[in-house]
Enzyme design. Structure first.
Site, PDB file in Angstrom:
ATOM      1  N   TYR A 121       9.404  -2.084   0.837  1.00  0.00           N
ATOM      2  CA  TYR A 121       8.225  -2.039   1.718  1.00  0.00           C
ATOM      3  C   TYR A 121       7.482  -3.383   1.649  1.00  0.00           C
ATOM      4  O   TYR A 121       6.828  -3.810   2.592  1.00  0.00           O
ATOM      5  CB  TYR A 121       7.326  -0.855   1.360  1.00  0.00           C
ATOM      6  CG  TYR A 121       6.412  -0.449   2.490  1.00  0.00           C
ATOM      7  CD1 TYR A 121       6.916  -0.017   3.710  1.00  0.00           C
ATOM      8  CD2 TYR A 121       5.024  -0.521   2.342  1.00  0.00           C
ATOM      9  CE1 TYR A 121       6.077   0.343   4.752  1.00  0.00           C
ATOM     10  CE2 TYR A 121       4.173  -0.149   3.382  1.00  0.00           C
ATOM     11  CZ  TYR A 121       4.707   0.274   4.573  1.00  0.00           C
ATOM     12  OH  TYR A 121       3.867   0.622   5.607  1.00  0.00           O
ATOM     13  N   LYS A 173      -0.867  -3.308   4.256  1.00  0.00           N
ATOM     14  CA  LYS A 173      -1.521  -1.992   4.351  1.00  0.00           C
ATOM     15  C   LYS A 173      -2.709  -1.906   3.387  1.00  0.00           C
ATOM     16  O   LYS A 173      -3.698  -1.228   3.684  1.00  0.00           O
ATOM     17  CB  LYS A 173      -0.529  -0.865   4.068  1.00  0.00           C
ATOM     18  CG  LYS A 173       0.550  -0.676   5.131  1.00  0.00           C
ATOM     19  CD  LYS A 173      -0.011  -0.367   6.509  1.00  0.00           C
ATOM     20  CE  LYS A 173       1.062   0.088   7.487  1.00  0.00           C
ATOM     21  NZ  LYS A 173       0.592   0.072   8.893  1.00  0.00           N
TER      22      LYS A 173
END
Ligand code: NAP
Length: 256
Positions: free
Chosen positions: A156, A163
């Site tokens: 990720y 994020k």
């Protein structure tokens, strides 16, 4: 639910195709009575979006590449001229270079880091700022985030860092816009099979693990996300702002 968003004007940013989270949300928001405005990134994406909304009444599709301040200004000028106000904004946009999701986080390039931050985090600040003056009767703005903001999910990578910035931005925006009656929140969604998700190497492992470990013992659906979107866009969430709302079957709460 049918009249929950009657006559509300809601801008939805981030529909790529019928599997997009933004599309799942849009379908339910529309059923609840809202008037929808969609954005597409450029001419290449315009046709696909127009096919998707064909046959729906009262829909407007407008261009907006969120890396361009000019495009954002033009978008909100058009909304101001044509609608005069805005009640809701859904930001479902993220991007990272393929190579930055393929290898190790430590190898992230400066370019890749900045691009991911720009599209996936800063764009939320930019569109919230542009939307706020149109939310004259108060409003609700939310974005989509993922657990990779505070836990390491291999692959990720830079998106997790973006994020984290997006979630912190949510809290600061909520503070700044709260006095205008504008709520700003984020939905932290469990894994959903979309085009963007395909770019994450470990995505299918994550999808397999959730039904085994999550309290609800299943992956979430677009309907689950649409339900939470209705809550955040409607008066049902009148006292909620600056929140990261997990819609992940409870996966984030489990230690092992
Ligand atoms: P998706 O269908 O691929 O949607 C991503 C959208 O971002 C696309 O519409 C894409 O537009 C748009 N976008 C990228 N760069 C842009 C730019 N410069 N300007 C304007 N739009 C741009 O994938 P998704 O999974 O639904 O993603 C929506 C949001 O949910 C993202 O923030 C994602 O991180 C988040 N999320 C996803 C999951 C998951 O498992 N899928 C889980 C948690 C959170 P184009 O079509 O023009 O490329």
């Amino acid at each position: 639910m049918q009249n929950l968003l009657q006559n509300r004007i809601v801008l939805i940013m981030g529909v790529r195709n019928k599997w997009s989270i933004a599309w799942g949300i849009a379908e339910q928001v529309r059923e609840a009575g809202a008037k929808l405005i969609f954005t597409y990134q450029g001419d290449r994406e315009r046709e696909a979006l127009e096919k998707l909304v064909a046959g729906m009444d009262d829909i407007r599709c407008l261009p907006c590449d969120v890396t361009s301040d000019e495009a954002i200004t033009t978008l909100f000028d058009v909304i101001s001229m044509e609608y005069g106000r805005l009640d809701g904004l859904v930001h479902a946009i993220a991007y990272a270079k393929t190579e930055d999701l393929a290898g190790s986080f430590v190898d992230t390039s400066r370019d890749g880091f900045l691009l991911s931050m720009n599209v996936s985090a800063y764009s939320f600040v930019a569109v919230a700022r542009a939307a706020a003056p149109l939310m004259t009767g108060g409003g609700s703005i939310f974005t989509l985030t993922y657990l990779g903001s505070n836990r390491v999910l291999p692959g990720y990578n830079v998106m997790g860092v973006a994020k984290a910035a997006l979630e912190a931005s949510t809290r600061y925006l909520a503070y700044d816009l709260g006095s205008k009656g504008i709520r700003v929140n984020a939905i932290s969604a469990g894994p959903v099979k979309t085009m963007s998700a395909k770019g994450v190497k470990s995505f299918s492992d994550i999808l397999d693990v959730v039904p085994q470990k999550a309290p609800l013992r299943r992956n979430i659906t677009l309907k689950d996300l649409g339900n939470s979107a209705l809550f955040l866009l409607s008066d049902l969430s009148s006292g909620t702002t600056g929140e990261i709302l997990y819609v992940d079957g409870g996966f984030n709460t489990v230690g092992i």
